[in-house]
Write a protein that holds these residues in place. Structure first.
Motif, short mmCIF file in Angstrom:
data_model
loop_
_atom_site.label_atom_id
_atom_site.label_comp_id
_atom_site.label_asym_id
_atom_site.label_seq_id
_atom_site.Cartn_x
_atom_site.Cartn_y
_atom_site.Cartn_z
N HIS A 160 -31.40 45.08 -10.78
CA HIS A 160 -30.66 45.48 -11.97
C HIS A 160 -30.33 44.30 -13.07
O HIS A 160 -30.57 44.34 -14.22
N ASP A 161 -29.82 43.06 -12.48
CA ASP A 161 -29.27 42.22 -13.43
C ASP A 161 -30.17 41.52 -14.28
O ASP A 161 -31.39 41.39 -13.84
N ASP A 162 -30.01 41.04 -15.10
CA ASP A 162 -30.55 40.07 -16.14
C ASP A 162 -31.20 38.97 -15.45
O ASP A 162 -32.24 38.37 -15.58
N TYR A 163 -30.24 38.12 -14.76
CA TYR A 163 -30.29 37.09 -14.05
C TYR A 163 -30.09 36.90 -12.59
O TYR A 163 -29.33 37.81 -11.99
N LEU A 164 -30.83 36.28 -11.89
CA LEU A 164 -30.58 36.29 -10.26
C LEU A 164 -29.16 35.46 -10.30
O LEU A 164 -28.82 34.46 -10.89
N SER A 165 -28.46 36.04 -9.44
CA SER A 165 -27.06 35.27 -9.14
C SER A 165 -26.49 35.90 -7.79
O SER A 165 -27.11 37.02 -7.09
N THR A 166 -25.59 35.10 -7.39
CA THR A 166 -24.92 35.56 -6.10
C THR A 166 -24.37 36.89 -5.93
O THR A 166 -24.04 37.33 -4.98
N ARG A 167 -24.22 37.83 -7.09
CA ARG A 167 -23.87 38.87 -7.03
C ARG A 167 -24.72 39.68 -6.18
O ARG A 167 -24.37 40.94 -5.72
N LEU A 168 -25.92 39.61 -6.51
CA LEU A 168 -26.98 40.24 -5.69
C LEU A 168 -27.89 39.69 -4.60
O LEU A 168 -28.51 40.11 -3.84
N ILE A 169 -27.97 38.32 -4.77
CA ILE A 169 -28.86 37.85 -3.72
C ILE A 169 -27.96 36.64 -3.04
O ILE A 169 -26.81 36.33 -3.47
N ASN A 170 -28.52 36.03 -1.85
CA ASN A 170 -27.86 35.03 -1.24
C ASN A 170 -27.99 33.72 -1.47
O ASN A 170 -27.06 32.84 -1.26
N GLU A 171 -29.25 33.49 -2.10
CA GLU A 171 -29.84 32.19 -2.32
C GLU A 171 -29.27 31.70 -3.75
O GLU A 171 -29.49 31.89 -4.59
N THR A 172 -28.28 30.32 -3.50
CA THR A 172 -27.69 29.92 -4.65
C THR A 172 -28.58 28.92 -5.40
O THR A 172 -28.33 29.12 -6.80
N TYR A 173 -29.63 28.68 -4.66
CA TYR A 173 -30.68 27.91 -5.73
C TYR A 173 -31.34 28.63 -6.44
O TYR A 173 -32.36 28.07 -7.28
N MET A 174 -31.62 29.82 -6.28
CA MET A 174 -32.48 30.77 -7.06
C MET A 174 -31.66 30.94 -8.42
O MET A 174 -30.51 31.67 -8.40
N ILE A 175 -32.32 30.67 -9.42
CA ILE A 175 -31.71 30.75 -10.87
C ILE A 175 -32.86 31.43 -11.88
O ILE A 175 -34.14 31.59 -11.38
N GLY A 176 -32.56 31.73 -12.83
CA GLY A 176 -33.51 32.17 -13.92
C GLY A 176 -33.50 33.79 -13.68
O GLY A 176 -32.59 34.65 -13.07
N GLN A 177 -34.63 34.42 -14.26
CA GLN A 177 -34.96 35.55 -14.34
C GLN A 177 -35.93 36.34 -13.39
O GLN A 177 -36.71 35.52 -12.82
N ILE A 178 -36.06 37.46 -12.93
CA ILE A 178 -37.13 38.04 -12.04
C ILE A 178 -38.38 37.51 -12.88
O ILE A 178 -39.27 37.23 -11.97
N ARG A 179 -38.59 37.68 -14.01
CA ARG A 179 -40.01 37.60 -14.59
C ARG A 179 -40.22 35.95 -14.55
O ARG A 179 -41.29 35.55 -15.04
N ASP A 180 -39.24 35.08 -14.09
CA ASP A 180 -39.70 33.64 -14.01
C ASP A 180 -40.41 33.47 -12.69
O ASP A 180 -40.82 32.32 -12.50
N TYR A 181 -40.48 34.22 -11.70
CA TYR A 181 -41.00 34.01 -10.69
C TYR A 181 -42.03 35.13 -10.02
O TYR A 181 -42.02 36.15 -10.58
N THR A 182 -43.28 34.78 -9.34
CA THR A 182 -43.99 35.54 -8.75
C THR A 182 -43.58 36.39 -7.78
O THR A 182 -42.56 36.03 -7.09
N PHE A 183 -44.27 37.60 -7.57
CA PHE A 183 -43.73 38.29 -6.42
C PHE A 183 -43.63 37.59 -5.13
O PHE A 183 -42.67 37.84 -4.40
N ALA A 184 -44.68 37.00 -5.01
CA ALA A 184 -44.85 36.19 -3.46
C ALA A 184 -43.66 35.39 -3.48
O ALA A 184 -42.94 34.81 -2.25
N GLN A 185 -43.27 34.41 -4.48
CA GLN A 185 -42.08 33.59 -4.68
C GLN A 185 -40.91 34.52 -4.42
O GLN A 185 -39.91 33.72 -3.39
N LEU A 186 -40.65 35.68 -5.13
CA LEU A 186 -39.46 36.23 -4.56
C LEU A 186 -39.43 36.64 -3.26
O LEU A 186 -38.26 36.85 -2.52
N ARG A 187 -40.35 37.23 -2.91
CA ARG A 187 -40.63 37.58 -1.30
C ARG A 187 -39.98 36.43 -0.49
O ARG A 187 -39.46 36.51 0.61
N ALA A 188 -40.76 35.41 -0.89
CA ALA A 188 -40.41 34.20 0.33
C ALA A 188 -39.31 33.55 0.23
O ALA A 188 -38.47 33.06 1.17
#
Lengths: 412, 220
Positions: free
Chosen positions: A220-248
């Motif tokens: 949903h959100d424009d940016y990765l954040s701890t509202r939706l994911i657990n990893e605090t080191y993941m920043i930026g937008q979904i489109r900044d990452y490949t699917f393989a990166q997001l999965r991993a």
């Protein structure tokens, strides 16, 4: 000013701001260990339509209100009541001529939850139900546990579920509810999809974005954040990452992976009886990527004997222009959130005004005359749900609380 | 002039929140701003910070009664309040008991939102404070009761009761500047089911959430 006082006040301010960062997220529900269902067999399909209805509640409990709507979803029985927006989700089984149910209860608006078990004995209606006969009365006895004690109660069949003149869609927002709604699964996740049916939905809305390598995923959100994911080191937008990166690298709040749209549609078709999926587009160039999946899974549903509408959401003019430019309206149904002129131009069969525009009585009637279904979004509050249902105009509500809409719709 | 001399010139009514009674018919005017963090459980991230401009007038009444009129606005949310209190202890340690009667009005007209809401809030309030000479430290506690009505295109959509919708503690420090003029800094911790500045969220959560507020003002 005294420097110490300044520091104290500044410190207090930081603490206060930080305290507000505490997030409400998905919460587990208690797992039943009552063993009522040990060695029980599946409940006959004949039982289900005859058992569905509105039941009065009697006994030691008052927190469920006076009545409850009981509705089947596959092998699961759900109950929705008016007070505290409470609901129950139960597994079912048949044993020795009796029907047994066990699962959890929850207040939709707060964190209270507990175990519940119900028994429908053969003499209280189970025998007739099992031979496909409507009994003169149905009495279900139950026990409910909260954190401290347990309560006995009884439910008696009053009347069948309300029958309405047209099909009505209870659309679970973000696949059934947001993270802040304390459901036992993350928003926009694979587990949330079948759960939405247990919560009373017969359709879902979900958010689709593209990864860097063009894979449509639910987020949903424009940016990765701890509202939706657990990893605090993941920043930026979904489109900044490949699917393989997001999965991993990424997990949703309940530990699941971010699902692809294809995985989600597979679950919809193979594991649910949902009638409609509303794909809310986030970003540009998404429509072209998801259109083939829309066709594939509507066809797959048809092959399995289900009528499933998958709608491309048009939330803004950018997506509207992209959709119109692709000239695909003939085979790719859409739902448009803009005004009626855009709906007509896009030849979208569905209109989705926000509830905050008001009741829109004449405008909704006009669209229905033109064959356009109207879904209002996002309607959560019980009083607002009642108010909009009372107009009997809309074809569906998108909601974070399908259980509230289900109670109001089926009981009135 | 050294700081002790400067302190000596300060008149002792250089306060506004400090609950000691004003002299009869003496008044003070306050103008300032505050910012409140609205929890993202009920509002979208983009609107989770709510700034408000505030103007208040406090008047000393006979028999240690105090009257205060307050107006605050950020255009979308607007509040007018009448505060009446009585100063029960009037020494260095001061204490006042009173209450607010507030009316607020919210409106927003965008492409997808045409809403107007208004509400009434009643809030008993207890304030105590201490005069440290160089500054006044005050602590106020309140609880809110109220209701709100919502309209769209002149049609009423719903009425919401909001009993005990908010508990708040406000800590305020007022430093005299010159004569009766002061600078006020405050932190307010609102622990609320409903906070009027988040009226647009129509949240279904019944949880009490934290709405921290931080503000400053000049007492003129």
């Amino acid at each position: 000013m005294n420097i110490k006082v300044n520091r104290i006040l500044f410190g207090l301010f930081i603490i206060l701001l930080h305290s507000c960062q505490k997030k409400i997220g998905p919460e587990d529900v208690p797992v039943t260990s009552l063993s009522l269902l040990d060695s029980a067999t599946a409940v006959s399909e004949k039982v289900k339509p005859l058992m569905e209805g509105v039941y009065s509640i009697r006994g030691d409990i008052s927190n469920f209100g006076q009545d409850m709507v009981l509705k089947w979803n596959g092998a699961s029985l759900s109950g929705f009541s008016s007070k505290n927006s409470s609901y129950i989700v139960l597994k079912s089984g048949e044993k020795n001529g009796n029907l047994y149910f066990e699962g959890y209860w929850r207040y939709a608006e707060s964190q209270q939850t507990g175990l519940i078990s119900l028994t429908l004995e053969k003499d209280n209606g189970a025998s007739d139900l099992m031979i496909g006969k409507k009994p003169a009365s149905i009495k279900i006895k139950g026990t409910l546990w909260d954190s401290k004690t347990y309560f006995n109660f009884e439910m008696n069949y009053i009347r069948p579920l309300s029958v309405h003149s047209k099909a009505f869609y209870i659309i679970g927002h973000r696949c059934g509810g947001r993270n802040s709604d304390r459901l036992p699964a993350s928003e926009n996740s694979l587990k949330m999809i079948p759960l939405s049916e247990q919560l009373g939905a017969n359709a879902i809305e979900t958010d689709v974005q593209l990864t860097k390598d063009g894979v449509p995923v639910l987020f949903h959100d424009d940016y990765l954040s701890t509202r939706l994911i657990n990893e605090t080191y993941m920043i930026g937008q979904i489109r900044d990452y490949t699917f393989a990166q997001l999965r991993a690298l990424c997990t949703l709040k309940d530990g699941q992976k971010i699902p692809t749209l294809e995985e989600a549609l597979e679950v919809v078709v193979d594991k649910t009886n949902l009638k409609l999926v509303w794909l809310d587009i986030k970003g540009t160039d998404v429509i072209k990527a998801l259109a083939p999946l829309q066709t594939k899974y509507m066809n797959r549903a048809l092959i399995t004997g289900k009528k499933l509408d998958i709608l491309i959401g048009l939330p803004d003019e950018t997506n509207f222009n992209e959709y119109v430019g692709l000239n695909i309206s003939q085979n790719h149904p859409a739902i448009c959130e803009l005004n009626e002129d855009f709906v007509r131009s896009a030849q979208a069969g569905f209109w989705a005004p926000r509830w905050s525009l008001g009741l829109l009585t004449d405008r909704v009637k006009q669209m229905q005359k033109e064959g356009v279904k109207t879904f209002i979004w996002t309607l959560d509050n019980t009083q607002l749900v009642k108010r909009y249902l009372a107009t009997d105009e809309f074809d569906g509500f998108c909601t974070n609380y399908p259980s509230i809409v289900a109670y109001e719709y089926y009981s009135n | 002039m050294n700081s002790i001399d400067a302190q000596d010139t300060i008149e002792r009514e250089a306060y506004f929140v400090y609950p000691k009674a004003f002299k009869k018919w003496h008044g003070a005017f306050l103008a300032g701003a505050s910012i409140t963090r609205l929890p993202t459980e009920v509002v979208e991230e983009e609107i989770s910070t709510s700034p408000v401009l505030t103007a208040e007038y406090r008047l000393g009444l006979p028999k240690k009664w105090n009257l205060c009129l307050k107006l605050s606005s950020n255009y979308i949310s607007n509040l007018g309040a009448l505060h009446v209190s009585r100063s029960l202890i009037n020494k260095k340690f001061a204490l006042a008991l009173g209450g607010n009667a507030s009316m607020w009005f919210g409106h927003l007209e965008l492409q997808a939102i045409k809403l107007k809401s208004y509400g009434v809030i009643l809030s008993p309030q207890l304030t105590f404070g201490y005069d440290f000479r160089k500054y006044f430290l005050s602590v106020a506690a309140e609880v809110n009761y109220g209701f709100m009505r919502t309209f769209s295109n002149e049609e009423e959509l719903a009425t919401f009761k909001q009993n005990q919708s908010l508990f708040a503690i406000k800590i305020a420090i007022e430093q005299p500047l010159w004569k009766t003029h002061s600078f006020l800094l405050f932190s307010k911790l609102n622990y609320a089911q409903f906070y009027y500045q988040s009226w647009l969220s129509y949240s279904t959560l019944s949880d009490y959430l934290l709405y921290p507020e931080f503000g400053f003002a000049f007492i003129i």
